[in-house]
Scaffold this motif. Structure first.
Motif, PDB file in Angstrom:
ATOM      1  N   THR A 173     -10.253  -2.278   2.400  1.00  0.00           N
ATOM      2  CA  THR A 173     -11.024  -1.167   2.917  1.00  0.00           C
ATOM      3  C   THR A 173     -10.103  -0.248   3.708  1.00  0.00           C
ATOM      4  OG1 THR A 173     -13.008  -0.530   4.183  1.00  0.00           O
ATOM      5  CG2 THR A 173     -11.656  -2.285   5.099  1.00  0.00           C
ATOM      6  N   ILE A 174     -10.462   1.017   3.766  1.00  0.00           N
ATOM      7  CA  ILE A 174      -9.719   1.992   4.550  1.00  0.00           C
ATOM      8  C   ILE A 174     -10.618   2.512   5.656  1.00  0.00           C
ATOM      9  CG2 ILE A 174      -8.451   4.163   4.571  1.00  0.00           C
ATOM     10  CD1 ILE A 174      -7.818   3.744   1.636  1.00  0.00           C
ATOM     11  N   GLU A 228      -3.799  -2.012   9.373  1.00  0.00           N
ATOM     12  CA  GLU A 228      -2.409  -1.599   9.374  1.00  0.00           C
ATOM     13  C   GLU A 228      -2.344  -0.103   9.090  1.00  0.00           C
ATOM     14  OE1 GLU A 228      -1.567  -5.071   6.459  1.00  0.00           O
ATOM     15  OE2 GLU A 228       0.388  -4.471   7.285  1.00  0.00           O
ATOM     16  N   ALA A 229      -1.429   0.580   9.726  1.00  0.00           N
ATOM     17  CA  ALA A 229      -1.247   2.015   9.519  1.00  0.00           C
ATOM     18  C   ALA A 229      -0.173   2.256   8.464  1.00  0.00           C
ATOM     19  CB  ALA A 229      -0.854   2.692  10.819  1.00  0.00           C
ATOM     20  N   PHE A 230      -0.514   3.070   7.486  1.00  0.00           N
ATOM     21  CA  PHE A 230       0.440   3.438   6.439  1.00  0.00           C
ATOM     22  C   PHE A 230       0.594   4.950   6.419  1.00  0.00           C
ATOM     23  CE2 PHE A 230       1.131  -0.595   4.408  1.00  0.00           C
ATOM     24  CZ  PHE A 230       0.005  -1.319   4.746  1.00  0.00           C
ATOM     25  N   TRP A 231       1.790   5.395   6.039  1.00  0.00           N
ATOM     26  CA  TRP A 231       2.114   6.823   6.023  1.00  0.00           C
ATOM     27  C   TRP A 231       2.595   7.246   4.638  1.00  0.00           C
ATOM     28  CZ3 TRP A 231       1.308  10.041  10.151  1.00  0.00           C
ATOM     29  CH2 TRP A 231       1.044   9.430  11.374  1.00  0.00           C
ATOM     30  N   LYS A 244      -7.155  -2.177   5.735  1.00  0.00           N
ATOM     31  CA  LYS A 244      -7.251  -3.642   5.741  1.00  0.00           C
ATOM     32  C   LYS A 244      -6.950  -4.118   4.318  1.00  0.00           C
ATOM     33  CE  LYS A 244     -10.147  -6.065   8.018  1.00  0.00           C
ATOM     34  NZ  LYS A 244     -11.348  -6.744   8.577  1.00  0.00           N
ATOM     35  N   ARG A 245      -6.009  -5.021   4.190  1.00  0.00           N
ATOM     36  CA  ARG A 245      -5.604  -5.463   2.854  1.00  0.00           C
ATOM     37  C   ARG A 245      -6.438  -6.624   2.344  1.00  0.00           C
ATOM     38  NH1 ARG A 245       0.923  -5.183   2.384  1.00  0.00           N
ATOM     39  NH2 ARG A 245       1.112  -5.425   4.633  1.00  0.00           N
ATOM     40  N   SER A 246      -7.222  -7.242   3.260  1.00  0.00           N
ATOM     41  CA  SER A 246      -8.171  -8.268   2.861  1.00  0.00           C
ATOM     42  C   SER A 246      -9.262  -8.331   3.905  1.00  0.00           C
ATOM     43  CB  SER A 246      -7.484  -9.627   2.731  1.00  0.00           C
ATOM     44  OG  SER A 246      -7.187 -10.165   4.013  1.00  0.00           O
ATOM     45  N   ALA A 247     -10.275  -9.133   3.635  1.00  0.00           N
ATOM     46  CA  ALA A 247     -11.398  -9.221   4.568  1.00  0.00           C
ATOM     47  C   ALA A 247     -10.989  -9.796   5.911  1.00  0.00           C
ATOM     48  CB  ALA A 247     -12.504 -10.059   3.944  1.00  0.00           C
ATOM     49  N   VAL A 248      -9.911 -10.583   5.928  1.00  0.00           N
ATOM     50  CA  VAL A 248      -9.511 -11.247   7.177  1.00  0.00           C
ATOM     51  C   VAL A 248      -8.253 -10.647   7.794  1.00  0.00           C
ATOM     52  CG1 VAL A 248     -10.607 -13.401   6.491  1.00  0.00           C
ATOM     53  CG2 VAL A 248      -8.194 -12.996   5.919  1.00  0.00           C
ATOM     54  N   SER A 249      -7.669  -9.646   7.144  1.00  0.00           N
ATOM     55  CA  SER A 249      -6.439  -9.076   7.693  1.00  0.00           C
ATOM     56  C   SER A 249      -6.762  -8.037   8.757  1.00  0.00           C
ATOM     57  CB  SER A 249      -5.603  -8.447   6.572  1.00  0.00           C
ATOM     58  OG  SER A 249      -6.276  -7.354   6.000  1.00  0.00           O
ATOM     59  N   VAL A 258       0.859  -1.189   0.000  1.00  0.00           N
ATOM     60  CA  VAL A 258       0.000   0.000   0.000  1.00  0.00           C
ATOM     61  C   VAL A 258       0.894   1.237   0.000  1.00  0.00           C
ATOM     62  CG1 VAL A 258      -1.728   1.307   1.277  1.00  0.00           C
ATOM     63  CG2 VAL A 258      -1.857  -1.198   1.218  1.00  0.00           C
ATOM     64  N   GLN A 259       0.596   2.161  -0.872  1.00  0.00           N
ATOM     65  CA  GLN A 259       1.356   3.412  -0.956  1.00  0.00           C
ATOM     66  C   GLN A 259       0.407   4.592  -0.787  1.00  0.00           C
ATOM     67  OE1 GLN A 259       1.502   1.270  -3.926  1.00  0.00           O
ATOM     68  NE2 GLN A 259       2.936   0.044  -2.716  1.00  0.00           N
ATOM     69  N   LEU A 260       0.891   5.613  -0.091  1.00  0.00           N
ATOM     70  CA  LEU A 260       0.163   6.863   0.048  1.00  0.00           C
ATOM     71  C   LEU A 260       0.986   7.958  -0.617  1.00  0.00           C
ATOM     72  CD1 LEU A 260      -1.335   5.140   2.195  1.00  0.00           C
ATOM     73  CD2 LEU A 260      -1.508   7.208   3.574  1.00  0.00           C
ATOM     74  N   GLN A 261       0.393   8.633  -1.576  1.00  0.00           N
ATOM     75  CA  GLN A 261       1.078   9.683  -2.327  1.00  0.00           C
ATOM     76  C   GLN A 261       0.424  11.019  -2.005  1.00  0.00           C
ATOM     77  OE1 GLN A 261       3.875   9.352  -4.435  1.00  0.00           O
ATOM     78  NE2 GLN A 261       3.814  11.580  -4.239  1.00  0.00           N
TER      79      GLN A 261
END
Length: 120
Positions: A29-30, A107-110, A99-104, A1-4
């Motif tokens: 989902t975010i 996670e925090a991304f910057w 969330k990278r999948s329905a079961v994950s 996941v990347q945030l630009q």
């Protein structure tokens, strides 16, 4: 996941800027997205956050001047900054709880940070 992040720059006191931050990659989902800032020699501080249901929260120093919004279809968060002050000068970082999948787990991304400079 990347945030630009984009939209930073230099502005005079009283001016306005609009920051954008787009999330891309493996996203299911975010949850909350937000903006934080860090001035030289200071700790990173909350600017504003917004949930997926558009509930917002602001740091005391920006209330009434900044507005956070998001476009869930574009996985993008915005920060409209008005009536900028010298004290708003900082590197602004976007953040997303993903969330990278329905079961994950969440996670925090910057993002990489974008410089905002307010000077006369």
């Amino acid at each position: 996941v990347q945030l630009q992040a984009s939209g930073g720059g230099s502005v005079q006191p009283g001016g306005s800027l609009r920051l954008s931050c787009a999330a891309s990659g493996s996203i299911f989902t975010i949850n909350t997205m937000g903006w934080y800032r860090q001035a030289p020699g200071k700790q990173r501080e909350l600017v504003a956050t917004i949930t997926s249901g558009s509930i917002t929260d602001y740091g005391d120093s920006v209330k009434g001047r900044f507005t956070i919004s998001r476009d869930n279809a574009k996985n993008t968060v915005y920060l409209q900054m008005n009536s900028l002050k010298l004290g708003d000068t900082a590197v602004y970082y976007c953040n997303a709880d993903v969330k990278r999948s329905a079961v994950s787990r969440l996670e925090a991304f910057w993002g990489q940070g974008t410089q905002v400079t307010v000077s006369s």
